[in-house]
Write a protein that holds these residues in place. Sequence first.
Motif, PDB file in Angstrom:
ATOM      1  N   UNK A  49       0.818  -1.216   0.000  1.00  0.00           N
ATOM      2  CA  UNK A  49       0.000   0.000   0.000  1.00  0.00           C
ATOM      3  C   UNK A  49       0.845   1.257   0.000  1.00  0.00           C
ATOM      4  N   UNK A  50       1.939   1.242   0.762  1.00  0.00           N
ATOM      5  CA  UNK A  50       2.843   2.395   0.792  1.00  0.00           C
ATOM      6  C   UNK A  50       3.483   2.591  -0.577  1.00  0.00           C
ATOM      7  N   UNK A  51       3.940   1.520  -1.184  1.00  0.00           N
ATOM      8  CA  UNK A  51       4.561   1.605  -2.506  1.00  0.00           C
ATOM      9  C   UNK A  51       3.554   2.123  -3.541  1.00  0.00           C
ATOM     10  N   UNK A  52       2.338   1.568  -3.520  1.00  0.00           N
ATOM     11  CA  UNK A  52       1.305   1.998  -4.457  1.00  0.00           C
ATOM     12  C   UNK A  52       0.997   3.485  -4.280  1.00  0.00           C
ATOM     13  N   UNK A  53       0.843   3.918  -3.040  1.00  0.00           N
ATOM     14  CA  UNK A  53       0.491   5.304  -2.762  1.00  0.00           C
ATOM     15  C   UNK A  53       1.609   6.240  -3.201  1.00  0.00           C
ATOM     16  N   UNK A  54       2.851   5.847  -2.988  1.00  0.00           N
ATOM     17  CA  UNK A  54       3.993   6.678  -3.389  1.00  0.00           C
ATOM     18  C   UNK A  54       4.017   6.866  -4.898  1.00  0.00           C
ATOM     19  N   UNK A  55       3.775   5.785  -5.641  1.00  0.00           N
ATOM     20  CA  UNK A  55       3.751   5.879  -7.102  1.00  0.00           C
ATOM     21  C   UNK A  55       2.602   6.779  -7.562  1.00  0.00           C
ATOM     22  N   UNK A  56       1.420   6.598  -6.976  1.00  0.00           N
ATOM     23  CA  UNK A  56       0.280   7.453  -7.331  1.00  0.00           C
ATOM     24  C   UNK A  56       0.573   8.915  -7.012  1.00  0.00           C
ATOM     25  N   UNK A  57       1.197   9.163  -5.875  1.00  0.00           N
ATOM     26  CA  UNK A  57       1.539  10.525  -5.461  1.00  0.00           C
ATOM     27  C   UNK A  57       2.482  11.183  -6.463  1.00  0.00           C
ATOM     28  N   UNK A  58       3.424  10.405  -6.993  1.00  0.00           N
ATOM     29  CA  UNK A  58       4.385  10.951  -7.962  1.00  0.00           C
ATOM     30  C   UNK A  58       3.723  11.318  -9.284  1.00  0.00           C
ATOM     31  N   UNK A  59       2.598  10.704  -9.599  1.00  0.00           N
ATOM     32  CA  UNK A  59       1.893  11.009 -10.850  1.00  0.00           C
ATOM     33  C   UNK A  59       0.799  12.055 -10.623  1.00  0.00           C
ATOM     34  N   UNK A  60      -0.022  11.852  -9.612  1.00  0.00           N
ATOM     35  CA  UNK A  60      -1.169  12.732  -9.366  1.00  0.00           C
ATOM     36  C   UNK A  60      -0.748  14.054  -8.741  1.00  0.00           C
ATOM     37  N   UNK A  61       0.248  14.022  -7.894  1.00  0.00           N
ATOM     38  CA  UNK A  61       0.812  15.211  -7.239  1.00  0.00           C
ATOM     39  C   UNK A  61      -0.117  15.873  -6.227  1.00  0.00           C
ATOM     40  N   UNK A  62      -1.188  15.207  -5.845  1.00  0.00           N
ATOM     41  CA  UNK A  62      -2.101  15.738  -4.827  1.00  0.00           C
ATOM     42  C   UNK A  62      -2.280  14.656  -3.769  1.00  0.00           C
ATOM     43  N   UNK A  63      -1.711  14.864  -2.566  1.00  0.00           N
ATOM     44  CA  UNK A  63      -1.775  13.809  -1.546  1.00  0.00           C
ATOM     45  C   UNK A  63      -3.189  13.430  -1.126  1.00  0.00           C
TER      46      UNK A  63
END
Length: 137
Positions: A49-63
């Motif tokens: 979950x942490x890995x998935x969220x980090x990748x999404x954060x790098x693309x979406x840029x909105x926490x």
Amino acid sequence: DRIVGFRVDIRVIFDFKQDEFDLVCGEACIALPSQNKLEHDKSKLLREGKLMQTILQNVIMDPKESISWMLQLSGPTCSFSTSHNTRHSEYHVNIPQFTATFPSSFSQLDGFFSVIEKLFMFRNSVEKIAHRLNSSI
């Protein structure tokens, strides 16, 4: 032929050209697992979950919009939780959302309507993340 192995039992992915983005991960086990098995599966889910969220954060840029969902299934029961980052992006928190027990007979359907409502909330959240991801790529 190429055999591919995954770190988790269940994945819901957003497929974009050559890239795959995980939106949901899950672990499933028998109805009455040992405490050790539950804790091992939970630790796998937290790492994924942490890995998935980090990748999404790098693309979406909105926490606030880049959360990942984790499912832990044990027999007819499924626990839903989300992973969020903190102000210090190297730290993540797991937030339990709800637990659903799927009925095994008609007599258990009465309380299931509230579960269906939560499942729609889960679906809407995952769909919103996918749309946000699509618009950010």
